[in-house]
Design an enzyme around this catalytic site. Structure first.
Site, PDB file in Angstrom:
ATOM      1  N   GLY A 110       0.950  -1.241  -0.073  1.00  0.00           N
ATOM      2  CA  GLY A 110      -0.192  -0.122   0.285  1.00  0.00           C
ATOM      3  C   GLY A 110       1.062   1.538  -0.154  1.00  0.00           C
ATOM      4  N   THR A 111       2.268   1.342   0.618  1.00  0.00           N
ATOM      5  CA  THR A 111       2.902   2.146   0.651  1.00  0.00           C
ATOM      6  C   THR A 111       3.334   2.583  -0.544  1.00  0.00           C
ATOM      7  OG1 THR A 111       3.653   1.792   2.817  1.00  0.00           O
ATOM      8  CG2 THR A 111       5.335   3.091   2.043  1.00  0.00           C
ATOM      9  N   ASN A 123      -7.138   4.815   9.555  1.00  0.00           N
ATOM     10  CA  ASN A 123      -6.514   3.742  10.270  1.00  0.00           C
ATOM     11  C   ASN A 123      -6.430   4.260  11.494  1.00  0.00           C
ATOM     12  OD1 ASN A 123      -4.267   5.773   8.540  1.00  0.00           O
ATOM     13  ND2 ASN A 123      -2.385   4.170  10.043  1.00  0.00           N
ATOM     14  N   GLN A 166      -7.195   1.491   4.374  1.00  0.00           N
ATOM     15  CA  GLN A 166      -8.103   0.683   5.399  1.00  0.00           C
ATOM     16  C   GLN A 166      -9.446   0.381   5.114  1.00  0.00           C
ATOM     17  OE1 GLN A 166      -7.318  -0.754   8.343  1.00  0.00           O
ATOM     18  NE2 GLN A 166      -5.249   0.588   8.217  1.00  0.00           N
ATOM     19  N   SER A 169      -4.331  -2.149  -0.031  1.00  0.00           N
ATOM     20  CA  SER A 169      -2.949  -3.335   0.677  1.00  0.00           C
ATOM     21  C   SER A 169      -3.702  -4.175   0.402  1.00  0.00           C
ATOM     22  CB  SER A 169      -2.229  -2.340   1.513  1.00  0.00           C
ATOM     23  OG  SER A 169      -1.466  -3.448   1.948  1.00  0.00           O
ATOM     24  N   HIS A 215      -2.883  -7.075   2.431  1.00  0.00           N
ATOM     25  CA  HIS A 215      -2.678  -7.568   4.040  1.00  0.00           C
ATOM     26  C   HIS A 215      -3.120  -6.901   4.649  1.00  0.00           C
ATOM     27  CE1 HIS A 215      -0.159  -4.857   6.516  1.00  0.00           C
ATOM     28  NE2 HIS A 215      -0.377  -4.382   5.383  1.00  0.00           N
ATOM     29  N   THR A 235       9.896  -8.034 -11.783  1.00  0.00           N
ATOM     30  CA  THR A 235       9.022  -9.620 -12.155  1.00  0.00           C
ATOM     31  C   THR A 235       7.822  -9.837 -11.129  1.00  0.00           C
ATOM     32  OG1 THR A 235      10.868 -10.580 -12.774  1.00  0.00           O
ATOM     33  CG2 THR A 235       9.751 -11.909 -12.344  1.00  0.00           C
ATOM     34  N   CYS A 273       2.735   1.751  12.375  1.00  0.00           N
ATOM     35  CA  CYS A 273       3.886   2.530  12.523  1.00  0.00           C
ATOM     36  C   CYS A 273       4.479   3.288  13.656  1.00  0.00           C
ATOM     37  CB  CYS A 273       3.505   3.383  11.224  1.00  0.00           C
ATOM     38  SG  CYS A 273       2.770   2.843   9.875  1.00  0.00           S
TER      39      CYS A 273
END
Ligand SMILES: Cc1ncc(COP(=O)(O)O)c(C=O)c1O
Length: 388
Positions: A71-72, A151, A179, A199, A201, A237, A325
């Site tokens: 996501g970053t 978030n 989110q 993202s 995850h 890749t 974070c």
């Protein structure tokens, strides 16, 4: 001791079905998607099927989805890609003070390279005002980047209104939807977003894979240079198993999104009500209604967020002090400070984020355990004694 995980906003466990569909892509179907032989073509077909699933989840077209490494990275790509491609039209970016660091740090980096950034304030609920957005736009504005939901405090921003303003004024609009994708229904056309970051995850997919939606016609320059993957928009890749997992996670989310949002909203409300009634001097952060179905963020006067998290962990309950974070740093939350909280309270916040495997019993267990922890911590607080 049974552990209770209530930190789904930091990351989610992978859905067993996601793991199952990923597995062959580590072993049997290991080809490089750029290879023209059958191994390569099988891997390529799997990526394209995943692209369809991710596109469908957000109402986009397949060719508008670019897979990224997180996501970053999607946020970085959106912002840097658009502002560098459109530098001849202006140098002004509008964002908010409560964005994730993936957006804030990118904007700060760009300030050092001659771009001007307006960091819009938020109200006490963490809401950005569409009016403020409109007023901040100048003839030099090339991009508005505002998150769909925060978030830490879970506030859902009025992004479709902001998207309309961006469209009207011909400014690109990016939204960090890390989110929200897979948690609330999203349609990029309703949001009028030109770019949207996601993202895997955060929706029961694997870590290390994200996606950027790029509306057809958006002027954007690649951010990672190299081969011609992702139609020359993102070299390297492809992470085939990760992308396949993201596709499956997107498909599963799409099938149960409304039901799950409803279930989590009820659990969230039970937790909020219980905390506010059972623990005095508790304050809810974020908007009471316009908030993510799975987010509860409170501060409890005369206690520190870290101390509550550590004590809860001793009882097998895993929560957080805010964002993953910042939870290892002792800095107060930039989000809570922006929402007008004094430093003491911005230090004291506690976030529970619920998810697919959260049960009513888990919520009742928190309500049973936390008041005792707070009483113990307050008994050690000189400030609480003074007040009492
Ligand atoms: C709102 C928001 N944006 C971006 C990110 C970064 O996503 P990733 O962990 O995939 O880099 C996160 C992760 O916590 C987030 O919550």
């Amino acid at each position: 001791m049974k552990r209770i995980y209530l930190d789904y906003a930091a990351t989610t466990p992978m859905h067993p079905e996601v793991l199952k569909v990923m597995q062959p892509y580590f072993t049997d179907v290991f080809g490089n998607p750029s290879s023209i032989h059958s191994y390569g073509q099988e891997a390529k077909a799997a990526i394209e099927a995943a692209r369809t699933d991710v596109a469908e989840l957000i109402g986009a077209r397949e060719e508008e989805i670019v897979f990224t490494g997180s996501g970053t990275e999607a946020d970085n790509f959106a912002i840097k890609g658009v502002v560098y491609a459109n530098r001849s039209s202006g140098n002004h970016i509008i964002t908010s003070a409560i964005e994730h660091h993936a957006v804030l740090e990118t904007c700060m980096f760009l300030e050092k390279d001659g771009f001007e950034v307006t960091y819009l304030p938020v109200d006490e609920f963490g809401l950005v005002s569409p009016d403020d957005v409109r007023k901040a736009i100048t003839s030099k504005t090339i991009l508005i980047s505002l998150m769909q939901a925060n978030n830490e405090i879970g506030t859902i921003e009025p992004v479709s209104e902001i998207g309309s303003i961006a469209r009207e004024t011909e400014v690109y609009f990016h939204t960090d939807a890390v989110q929200t994708v897979g948690h609330i229904p999203i349609n990029v056309n309703n949001l009028k977003a030109d770019l949207l970051a996601a993202s895997a995850h955060k929706l029961y997919g694997p870590k290390g894979v994200g996606a950027l939606y790029i509306r057809k016609g958006t002027r954007i320059t690649p951010f990672i240079h190299g081969g011609e993957q992702e139609k020359k928009r993102r070299a390297s890749t492809e992470n085939v198993p990760g992308i396949v997992g993201f596709g499956k996670a997107a498909e599963l989310a799409r099938l149960e999104i409304n039901e799950e949002a409803e279930r989590l909203t009820a659990l969230r409300n039970r937790l909020i009500d219980g905390l506010m009634t059972n623990i005095e001097d508790t304050r809810l952060h974020g908007h009471p209604m316009m908030r993510l179905p799975n987010n509860v963020n409170i501060s409890v006067a005369y206690t520190e967020g870290e101390s509550m998290v550590l004590n809860l962990d001793l009882k097998g309950i895993c929560a957080s002090t805010g964002s993953a974070c910042s939870s290892s740093s002792l800095e107060p939350s930039h989000v809570l400070l922006a929402a007008g909280l004094p430093h003491e309270l911005a230090h004291g916040s506690l976030r529970f984020s619920l998810g697919k495997w959260t049960t009513e019993d888990d919520i009742e267990r928190v309500l049973e355990v936390l008041p005792g922890i707070v009483a113990k911590l307050r008994a050690m607080s000189p400030l609480y004694k003074k007040q009492g």
